[in-house]
Motif scaffolding. Sequence first.
Motif, PDB file in Angstrom:
ATOM      1  N   ASP B  45       0.734  -1.178   0.101  1.00 27.10           N
ATOM      2  CA  ASP B  45      -0.106   0.108  -0.029  1.00 27.10           C
ATOM      3  C   ASP B  45       0.949   1.155  -0.102  1.00 27.10           C
ATOM      4  O   ASP B  45       0.351   2.318   0.317  1.00 27.10           O
ATOM      5  CB  ASP B  45      -0.990   0.004   1.158  1.00 27.10           C
ATOM      6  CG  ASP B  45      -1.990   0.957   0.939  1.00 27.10           C
ATOM      7  OD1 ASP B  45      -2.557   1.254  -0.018  1.00 27.10           O
ATOM      8  OD2 ASP B  45      -2.546   1.251   2.141  1.00 27.10           O
ATOM      9  N   THR B  46       2.033   1.246  -0.393  1.00 27.16           N
ATOM     10  CA  THR B  46       2.942   2.522  -0.317  1.00 27.16           C
ATOM     11  C   THR B  46       3.823   2.451  -1.585  1.00 27.16           C
ATOM     12  O   THR B  46       4.841   2.803  -1.598  1.00 27.16           O
ATOM     13  CB  THR B  46       3.916   2.381   0.745  1.00 27.16           C
ATOM     14  OG1 THR B  46       4.859   1.088   0.456  1.00 27.16           O
ATOM     15  CG2 THR B  46       3.332   2.249   2.098  1.00 27.16           C
ATOM     16  N   SER B  47       3.197   1.715  -2.635  1.00 19.72           N
ATOM     17  CA  SER B  47       4.002   2.092  -4.032  1.00 19.72           C
ATOM     18  C   SER B  47       5.345   1.440  -4.103  1.00 19.72           C
ATOM     19  O   SER B  47       6.091   1.810  -4.867  1.00 19.72           O
ATOM     20  CB  SER B  47       3.702   3.325  -4.891  1.00 19.72           C
ATOM     21  OG  SER B  47       4.441   4.343  -3.973  1.00 19.72           O
ATOM     22  N   ASN B  48       5.718   0.531  -3.290  1.00 22.54           N
ATOM     23  CA  ASN B  48       6.888  -0.020  -3.280  1.00 22.54           C
ATOM     24  C   ASN B  48       6.882  -1.429  -3.879  1.00 22.54           C
ATOM     25  O   ASN B  48       7.891  -2.173  -4.748  1.00 22.54           O
ATOM     26  CB  ASN B  48       7.391  -0.356  -1.897  1.00 22.54           C
ATOM     27  CG  ASN B  48       8.137   0.831  -1.267  1.00 22.54           C
ATOM     28  OD1 ASN B  48       8.811   1.206  -1.739  1.00 22.54           O
ATOM     29  ND2 ASN B  48       7.296   1.368  -0.263  1.00 22.54           N
ATOM     30  N   GLY B  50       4.642  -3.487  -5.780  1.00 24.46           N
ATOM     31  CA  GLY B  50       4.105  -3.864  -7.397  1.00 24.46           C
ATOM     32  C   GLY B  50       2.964  -4.897  -7.153  1.00 24.46           C
ATOM     33  O   GLY B  50       2.560  -5.401  -8.398  1.00 24.46           O
ATOM     34  N   LYS B  62       0.962   1.135 -10.436  1.00 22.05           N
ATOM     35  CA  LYS B  62       0.665   0.695  -9.392  1.00 22.05           C
ATOM     36  C   LYS B  62      -0.729   1.081  -8.878  1.00 22.05           C
ATOM     37  O   LYS B  62      -0.642   2.337  -8.315  1.00 22.05           O
ATOM     38  CB  LYS B  62       1.861   0.937  -8.260  1.00 22.05           C
ATOM     39  CG  LYS B  62       2.836   0.348  -8.785  1.00 22.05           C
ATOM     40  CD  LYS B  62       4.165   0.467  -7.751  1.00 22.05           C
ATOM     41  CE  LYS B  62       5.513  -0.473  -8.149  1.00 22.05           C
ATOM     42  NZ  LYS B  62       6.769  -0.082  -7.404  1.00 22.05           N
ATOM     43  N   GLY B 136      10.282  -2.754 -10.031  1.00 22.04           N
ATOM     44  CA  GLY B 136       9.099  -2.363  -9.000  1.00 22.04           C
ATOM     45  C   GLY B 136       8.072  -3.261  -8.569  1.00 22.04           C
ATOM     46  O   GLY B 136       7.180  -3.235  -7.965  1.00 22.04           O
ATOM     47  N   ASN B 137       8.910  -4.473  -8.896  1.00 23.89           N
ATOM     48  CA  ASN B 137       8.009  -5.725  -7.969  1.00 23.89           C
ATOM     49  C   ASN B 137       8.797  -6.441  -7.195  1.00 23.89           C
ATOM     50  O   ASN B 137       9.848  -7.041  -7.565  1.00 23.89           O
ATOM     51  CB  ASN B 137       7.601  -6.482  -9.443  1.00 23.89           C
ATOM     52  CG  ASN B 137       6.618  -5.913 -10.202  1.00 23.89           C
ATOM     53  OD1 ASN B 137       6.960  -4.860 -10.820  1.00 23.89           O
ATOM     54  ND2 ASN B 137       5.173  -6.303  -9.995  1.00 23.89           N
TER      55      ASN B 137
END
Lengths: 277, 165
Positions: B45-48, B50, B62, B136-137
């Motif tokens: 939930d923090t765009s880390n 992916g 995302k 990003g995943n």
Amino acid sequence: MIPSKFDYLRVESAAEAIAALTQHGSEAKLLAGGHSLLPLMKLRLANPEVLIDMGHIDDLRYIRDAGHQVAVGALTTLDDLTSAHLLKTAAPLLATAAATVGDPQVRTCGTIGGTLVHGDPAGDLPAVAIAMRADLVIEGPSGSRVVSADDFFLGFLETAVAADELLTEIRFPKMDGVGWSFQKFNRRAQDYAIVGVALVSGGGQCGVGLVNMASRPLRSEAVESAVRGGASYEDASEVAADGTEPSQDLNASADYRRHLARVLVGRALVEAASRKH
Amino acid sequence: MAASLVEVHIRINGSSTTTEVEPRQLLVQHLREDHHLRGTHVGCDTSNCGACTVLLDGKAVKSCTVLAVQADGREVETVESLAAPDGTLNQLQEGFRFEHGLQCGFCTPGMLMACTSLLANNPDPSELEIRQSLEGNLCRCTGYEMIVRSVRWAAEHRAGREGEK
Ligand code: FES
Ligand code: FES
């Protein structure tokens, strides 16, 4: 987490955005790609009462040849920058640095205007704007004005864009064969730079922007004047930490950041020289 | 302040949808809660991480960091769009099955969508290109090695490539 409640306003042009800002004042926030603002809103560190969504203003999304400059619309995404053909020759430093921001998903959404106006000292593109001596076009209720990168970044997350103004365009001088380098030191792929360096040098000019070496994006006057004065790479990189005020955090002490700045400037000078033609 | 609802028109996995949403609703919530598409996961939930990756107009985003209202008038594809209606897996999913590209499977929907976006632009990516496009995943199980192999498997077995050597 979910952001706190806000009223949503979609604008279709820069003029509409400025009118909305004028009407709602400091209660409003502009939304571009949202990758700086939405995380802050989800943490409730930003709680705008009105969110003005510019995501549908297609007129502000372009990369144009403008004579001795390249003009980039503020809503151009980072992904657009990495793939733009024009930038590969006219501003490779910009395209290369943009390709290192965040990760692919972030670059799909994130915009050049958003990242510059956010004014984060850890951001990559502010350093590029400084190194390339970009001009930034700001529009407001009384018309537009052009500000140099040096006059744009004022402090921590603070830029020259006033509450009722909007950054609309960024103009980068064409690099035309000048050497360049972008150095980014981080520990994991998607992280912010612990320290970064954007550098152009050649033809008697030199521009150096430092990432994360002060509370705002910073120009290294010391390195620039050393290079212009004909210093060796070793001597020029030695002064890379002069005039900086790096912070310390879990990733690095201030001393380590100064060390990184010297090492990365040294590497950048060598790489830039190898690219000159 | 009572924020009013906004009507959004989003094409999701090929079907047009019209929904009234709160402006603060995240795209991932919209997909999972309003459209019951629960294949898209929320990991951080923090765009880390992916895990919530979907395609927005064909590009990976995302969905925990996009508002549903931002997707208005646009096209969204989720992991549910990959297999055929009868459940036949597509080539990429087949690759993940064949090369064991998942263990717990939590990151998998995001991995699949990020790789879908990669393969659409670059049908035959190198190992390095695969790794770069998965920056990003995050996966907490596989060590990525098998995920990378799965994508290579899909590239090697892609339609129209049979018989090439
Ligand atoms: S849940 Fe969206 S990036 Fe992790
Ligand atoms: S398979 Fe478990 S997180 Fe990736």
